[in-house]
Design an enzyme around this catalytic site. Structure first.
Site, PDB file in Angstrom:
ATOM      1  N   TYR A  91       4.112  -5.008   7.105  1.00  0.00           N
ATOM      2  CA  TYR A  91       4.834  -6.176   6.597  1.00  0.00           C
ATOM      3  C   TYR A  91       6.276  -6.229   7.099  1.00  0.00           C
ATOM      4  O   TYR A  91       6.913  -7.278   7.027  1.00  0.00           O
ATOM      5  CB  TYR A  91       4.837  -6.189   5.065  1.00  0.00           C
ATOM      6  N   ASP A  98     -11.319   1.569   3.817  1.00  0.00           N
ATOM      7  CA  ASP A  98     -12.517   0.762   3.587  1.00  0.00           C
ATOM      8  C   ASP A  98     -13.465   1.458   2.621  1.00  0.00           C
ATOM      9  O   ASP A  98     -14.067   0.821   1.755  1.00  0.00           O
ATOM     10  CB  ASP A  98     -13.215   0.414   4.912  1.00  0.00           C
ATOM     11  N   LYS A 127      -6.271   4.854   7.399  1.00  0.00           N
ATOM     12  CA  LYS A 127      -7.349   4.662   8.365  1.00  0.00           C
ATOM     13  C   LYS A 127      -7.089   5.567   9.574  1.00  0.00           C
ATOM     14  O   LYS A 127      -6.889   5.113  10.697  1.00  0.00           O
ATOM     15  CB  LYS A 127      -7.426   3.195   8.792  1.00  0.00           C
ATOM     16  N   ASP A 161      -5.042  -5.055  -5.946  1.00  0.00           N
ATOM     17  CA  ASP A 161      -5.632  -6.279  -6.477  1.00  0.00           C
ATOM     18  C   ASP A 161      -7.116  -6.084  -6.801  1.00  0.00           C
ATOM     19  O   ASP A 161      -7.623  -6.620  -7.792  1.00  0.00           O
ATOM     20  CB  ASP A 161      -5.471  -7.421  -5.472  1.00  0.00           C
ATOM     21  N   ASP A 219      -1.611  -3.206  -1.095  1.00  0.00           N
ATOM     22  CA  ASP A 219      -1.653  -4.607  -1.517  1.00  0.00           C
ATOM     23  C   ASP A 219      -3.091  -5.004  -1.846  1.00  0.00           C
ATOM     24  O   ASP A 219      -3.380  -5.596  -2.896  1.00  0.00           O
ATOM     25  CB  ASP A 219      -1.090  -5.478  -0.391  1.00  0.00           C
TER      26      ASP A 219
END
Length: 371
Positions: free
Chosen positions: A143, A227, A194, A255, A251
């Site tokens: 970001y 994942d 990852k 959620d 992020d």
């Protein structure tokens, strides 16, 4: 507690002022019944600040936040400000606070109260008793990495660029917070990245492991690809205690975990800065994750419990007032057990209560606990 504990209150927009007003009733109760006093100040942020000052975050407000021991934040945003340029919208207020206060660690608990287990979309046995904490790095990663932007290529097509980048100090400081939090919980940390396809993930895994081996061997550390973590959160979420991850994955995963609980109206969060080595003080901001909900603003329908639980986190993490934090959390749990619900969490056959009526019930329960 001495009254020199500075607390800045920023109600913001939409339902923010409504739920913050109710939480301040609890703050007042604690002053009278628990002798817990704060040096309270209040200011505008977001759309309210745009209307009053022409900017979503005044420099003076930021300086007041930096000088406070903690900030209690409501929410920002609303359709009336959507016509403004992106860099002038209400949301820049919260982003400016995070950046200016150097709040790099975002804590999002996902706790399922027994009375609300049926509100989750997952089976009861999967989520009953769930109590996990997701720790998201907040100021680095894709970001904020450079280079970034959109460019036009020689053939006329366009290319969007974002850069995922982390340094050893950035990884170490978020991992340290995760290990320290785990020491006060079940002493288990899951570090998520990852590393199978991203060099930044390899660095993340290596640096987290290095810090663990040097300073936190009393905490169990495991690593998981992002994942797989997303899949495990909906398959068997109770395997986790503290999840530590980067800005992008945090992020998404936070959620996902939020919806395990059944309602965004129940979830608080904390954003923490580094500990000052001289004073031991840490800048911190506490807010519910539900947003400004402009569609119900001013109607007395908002659920104040996420803001209440944000106050509980404030007491626990900024002031080590665990007993007082427990009082609030126990009051919330007992009120829910009694079937008192706002519209977002109301069950079959229940009559929803208003925002103020929910707080009335919380205060009554607090009185019962303090008797």
């Amino acid at each position: 507690m001495p009254s020199n504990k500075k607390l800045l209150v920023l109600p913001g927009d939409g339902i923010g002022p409504e739920v913050v007003r109710e939480v301040l009733r609890v703050v007042d109760w604690m002053d009278k019944r628990r002798h817990v006093s704060f040096d309270l100040s209040e200011d505008l942020v977001g759309g309210a600040a745009i209307d009053a000052y022409g900017t979503p975050l005044k420099e003076e407000t930021l300086e007041a936040a930096k000088a406070s021991d903690a900030v209690l934040f409501g929410s920002v945003g609303g359709p009336q400000w959507d016509v403004l340029p992106f860099d002038q919208r209400p949301e820049r207020g919260i982003l400016g606070l995070r950046k200016g206060m150097q709040l790099f660690a975002n804590l999002r608990p996902a706790k399922v109260f027994d009375a609300l287990v049926d509100a989750s979309t997952l089976k009861n046995e999967i989520v009953q008793g769930l109590d996990i904490l997701i720790l998201r790095e907040l100021t680095g990663g894709i970001y904020f990495g450079e280079p970034r932007g959109i460019e036009t290529l020689p053939d006329g097509t366009r290319r969007g660029i974002n850069t995922q980048v982390y340094t050893t100090p950035e990884i170490e400081r978020i991992a340290r917070v995760g290990f320290e939090l785990a020491q006060k919980r079940a002493k288990r940390v899951m570090s998520v990245e990852k590393a199978n396809v991203m060099e930044s993930g390899v660095l993340w895994r290596e640096e987290v492991q290095k810090l663990h081996d040097a300073e936190f061997q009393d905490v169990e550390l495991q690593h998981m690809y992002a994942d797989n973590c997303a899949m495990q959160l909906v398959r068997a979420p109770k395997q986790f205690d503290v999840i530590v991850t980067d800005n992008l994955f945090g992020d998404i995963l936070s959620d996902c975990a939020a919806m395990l609980t059944g309602s965004l109206g129940m979830l608080p969060s904390a954003s923490l800065g580094a500990v000052d080595p001289t004073t031991g003080r840490r800048m911190a901001l506490y807010e519910p994750i539900h947003g400004s909900a402009p569609d119900i603003a001013g109607q007395g329908k908002a659920n104040p419990l996420a803001q209440m639980l944000s106050l509980s986190m404030l007491l626990r993490y900024s002031f080590d007032m665990n007993e007082d934090a427990d009082l609030i959390e126990n009051a919330v749990e007992n009120v829910l057990k009694a079937g008192i619900r706002t519209g977002d969490i109301v069950g079959p056959g229940m009559k929803p209560v208003s925002t103020t009526q929910m707080t009335d019930a919380i205060l009554k329960e607090l009185d019962a606990q303090a008797a």
